[in-house]
Design an enzyme around this catalytic site. Sequence first.
Site, PDB file in Angstrom:
ATOM      1  N   SER A 130      -3.239 -25.920  31.615  1.00 13.41           N
ATOM      2  CA  SER A 130      -1.905 -25.041  31.923  1.00 13.41           C
ATOM      3  C   SER A 130      -0.584 -25.873  32.122  1.00 13.41           C
ATOM      4  O   SER A 130       0.377 -25.744  31.535  1.00 13.41           O
ATOM      5  CB  SER A 130      -2.006 -24.181  32.664  1.00 13.41           C
ATOM      6  OG  SER A 130      -3.411 -23.205  32.386  1.00 13.41           O
ATOM      7  N   GLY A 189      -4.296 -21.280  22.202  1.00 12.87           N
ATOM      8  CA  GLY A 189      -3.775 -19.968  22.690  1.00 12.87           C
ATOM      9  C   GLY A 189      -2.349 -20.289  23.328  1.00 12.87           C
ATOM     10  O   GLY A 189      -1.206 -19.755  23.141  1.00 12.87           O
ATOM     11  N   ARG A 207      -7.034 -14.301  17.251  1.00 13.57           N
ATOM     12  CA  ARG A 207      -6.856 -13.626  18.662  1.00 13.57           C
ATOM     13  C   ARG A 207      -5.369 -12.755  18.514  1.00 13.57           C
ATOM     14  O   ARG A 207      -4.726 -13.226  17.728  1.00 13.57           O
ATOM     15  CB  ARG A 207      -6.496 -15.048  19.609  1.00 13.57           C
ATOM     16  CG  ARG A 207      -7.876 -15.356  19.652  1.00 13.57           C
ATOM     17  CD  ARG A 207      -7.913 -16.836  20.629  1.00 13.57           C
ATOM     18  NE  ARG A 207      -7.500 -16.223  21.940  1.00 13.57           N
ATOM     19  CZ  ARG A 207      -7.316 -17.324  22.880  1.00 13.57           C
ATOM     20  NH1 ARG A 207      -7.479 -18.646  22.852  1.00 13.57           N
ATOM     21  NH2 ARG A 207      -6.949 -16.773  24.384  1.00 13.57           N
ATOM     22  N   SER A 214      -1.231 -11.395  31.913  1.00 10.80           N
ATOM     23  CA  SER A 214      -1.515 -12.765  31.098  1.00 10.80           C
ATOM     24  C   SER A 214      -0.303 -13.563  31.321  1.00 10.80           C
ATOM     25  O   SER A 214       0.804 -13.372  31.036  1.00 10.80           O
ATOM     26  CB  SER A 214      -1.397 -12.134  29.579  1.00 10.80           C
ATOM     27  OG  SER A 214      -1.155 -13.237  28.652  1.00 10.80           O
ATOM     28  N   GLN A 262       0.336 -16.331  29.476  1.00  8.28           N
ATOM     29  CA  GLN A 262       0.865 -16.867  28.268  1.00  8.28           C
ATOM     30  C   GLN A 262       2.025 -15.810  27.980  1.00  8.28           C
ATOM     31  O   GLN A 262       2.962 -16.100  27.407  1.00  8.28           O
ATOM     32  CB  GLN A 262      -0.424 -16.669  27.158  1.00  8.28           C
ATOM     33  CG  GLN A 262      -1.321 -17.870  27.672  1.00  8.28           C
ATOM     34  CD  GLN A 262      -2.456 -17.756  26.685  1.00  8.28           C
ATOM     35  OE1 GLN A 262      -2.673 -17.073  25.865  1.00  8.28           O
ATOM     36  NE2 GLN A 262      -3.330 -19.231  26.930  1.00  8.28           N
ATOM     37  N   ASP A 297     -10.939 -17.943  33.378  1.00  4.74           N
ATOM     38  CA  ASP A 297     -11.527 -19.009  32.535  1.00  4.74           C
ATOM     39  C   ASP A 297     -13.095 -19.500  33.136  1.00  4.74           C
ATOM     40  O   ASP A 297     -13.573 -20.368  32.431  1.00  4.74           O
ATOM     41  CB  ASP A 297     -10.482 -20.468  32.271  1.00  4.74           C
ATOM     42  CG  ASP A 297      -9.432 -19.938  31.621  1.00  4.74           C
ATOM     43  OD1 ASP A 297      -9.526 -18.966  30.510  1.00  4.74           O
ATOM     44  OD2 ASP A 297      -8.364 -20.664  31.589  1.00  4.74           O
ATOM     45  N   ARG A 308     -16.163 -13.694  24.849  1.00  6.24           N
ATOM     46  CA  ARG A 308     -16.967 -14.250  25.961  1.00  6.24           C
ATOM     47  C   ARG A 308     -17.778 -13.670  26.570  1.00  6.24           C
ATOM     48  O   ARG A 308     -18.954 -14.034  27.105  1.00  6.24           O
ATOM     49  CB  ARG A 308     -15.985 -15.302  27.075  1.00  6.24           C
ATOM     50  CG  ARG A 308     -15.537 -16.418  26.371  1.00  6.24           C
ATOM     51  CD  ARG A 308     -14.582 -17.397  27.304  1.00  6.24           C
ATOM     52  NE  ARG A 308     -14.130 -18.406  26.596  1.00  6.24           N
ATOM     53  CZ  ARG A 308     -13.094 -19.046  27.092  1.00  6.24           C
ATOM     54  NH1 ARG A 308     -12.311 -18.647  28.194  1.00  6.24           N
ATOM     55  NH2 ARG A 308     -12.530 -20.153  26.625  1.00  6.24           N
TER      56      ARG A 308
HETATM   57  C1  S3P Z   1      -3.314 -19.903  30.325  1.00  5.85           C
HETATM   58  C2  S3P Z   1      -3.381 -18.396  30.764  1.00  5.85           C
HETATM   59  C3  S3P Z   1      -4.624 -17.622  30.469  1.00  5.85           C
HETATM   60  C4  S3P Z   1      -6.013 -18.616  30.485  1.00  5.85           C
HETATM   61  C5  S3P Z   1      -5.781 -19.722  29.411  1.00  5.85           C
HETATM   62  C6  S3P Z   1      -4.483 -20.708  29.914  1.00  5.85           C
HETATM   63  C7  S3P Z   1      -1.897 -20.483  30.322  1.00  5.85           C
HETATM   64  O1  S3P Z   1      -4.694 -16.833  29.400  1.00  5.85           O
HETATM   65  O2  S3P Z   1      -7.070 -17.919  29.971  1.00  5.85           O
HETATM   66  O3  S3P Z   1      -6.918 -20.727  29.286  1.00  5.85           O
HETATM   67  O4  S3P Z   1      -2.037 -21.706  30.501  1.00  5.85           O
HETATM   68  O5  S3P Z   1      -0.905 -19.738  30.655  1.00  5.85           O
HETATM   69  P1  S3P Z   1      -4.080 -15.434  29.387  1.00  5.85           P
HETATM   70  O6  S3P Z   1      -2.705 -15.662  30.075  1.00  5.85           O
HETATM   71  O7  S3P Z   1      -3.827 -15.040  28.132  1.00  5.85           O
HETATM   72  O8  S3P Z   1      -4.726 -14.631  30.615  1.00  5.85           O
END
Ligand code: S3P
Length: 444
Positions: free
Chosen positions: A29, A105, A133, A177, A179, A326, A357
């Site tokens: 991340s 993602g 997704r 989230s 992200q 994760d 998952r």
């Molecule tokens: C991440 C946020 C998580 C995580 C992903 C990495 C990030 O997802 O599962 O592996 O780097 O911001 P979500 O934000 O969708 O929960």
Amino acid sequence: MTTHQTIYTPIKPLSAPLTGTLKVPGDKSISHRSVLFSAMAEGTSHLDGVLDSQDVRSSMSVVQALGAQVQLDVQPDGSLAGTVTGWGNEGPRQPDAPLYCGNSGTTVRLLMGVLAPWSIQAQLTGDESLSRRPMARIFTPLQSMGAAFSPEGRSTLPLCEQGGNLHAIEYQMPVASAQLKSAVLLAGVFASGTTRVTEPSCSRNHTELMLPSFGVQVEHGPGWAQVHGGQSMHACDVSVPADPSSAAFMCCAAAITPGSSLRLTQVSLNPARIGFINVLARMGAQIRVEPSGALGAEPYGDIVVQYSPQLTGTTVAESEIASLVDEIPILALVASVCSGATVFEDVSELRVKETDRAQAIIDGLALMGVEATCIGNALHIQGRKSLQVAPGTRFESGADHRLAMTWALAGMCASVEVVVGDFDSVAISYPGFMHDVATLQAAV
Ligand code: S3P
């Protein structure tokens, strides 16, 4: 369309307990953010400790296509270090081909926020898994800020994004989230007004912690963050700590393997990431952290863990899920050797990861004779005290890196040879996984 041919890899049992000291690769991340934010900034940023994996390379290649200069080279320890010169105040250039985000993602979702304020048009694409997704959760708030996405009615990749002048929003996120939160905040940096997000529980906060080093003022607290628009970003230096999500595989394997004793060094100890340590401790694992300091605003230190013969099931509250989202596959494996049941109160987000998952955990544990089931959004796993895996068991990873490592460890820790489908997907987040497992066995 080509049909994917699953490749099955035989995985040998552990030949010795896991012992010694290891620094797992850089946090995925934080690596993504270091690359993306440097690309957005004016000037040349210096990065080190960056994870060299397929996902991070997806971020590197898209920012290059948008005009950033990326000079990151592989170091003797396998990490990436070097410079990124950003597009800064000029903005990203109009790409001449689709921006392929691979399996990542984080790349595509943060990128949607990065692109939103600029008047360019970009085609966003990804591999088969990423193309399944959900993306509407990201483009819905960005649309209300002023960006446009097409074709209308489509909620998955491929998508076309047209950026434009943005105005700030106050956004109540429907899911926790990072992200989504990051995409809205990154767009908010260049919007007019103050963009504020609130979330139902605390997702990882690396964006909020890193943006100030790039000159962006962000205010944040548990469950909320806000950014004032009209800011610009300047280059800075980022050192990436080791990835707690990769460390979690080694911690869990050591906790269930007799004779194991490990020290994992310089790991991110960001509280939003280490929920798995609290859960292992509650299960009765001998695990502790030794904080050393901070890299930028990110706390880091060592994790020390030992074989823990008597583990007991626990309940993982809904509010804890984001801090270990994760790690649920590998924690599920540990739950299977606990006495009693373990409940993960809300695994709905697991359904939209690289694979479903939640279902994959149920299916994989069933191959080991472990009862697991979803009741509503909760995942229940009935532990049966010891790890029992039949030799030759054929696990499917669905090309999901975290499942590939989980099922490989199921066989390795149960002292039997198993086969794992699409094991090479570990290259998404932890290309040196097998090498590191071998190193820890050799330390005996
Ligand atoms: C991440 C946020 C998580 C995580 C992903 C990495 C990030 O997802 O599962 O592996 O780097 O911001 P979500 O934000 O969708 O929960």
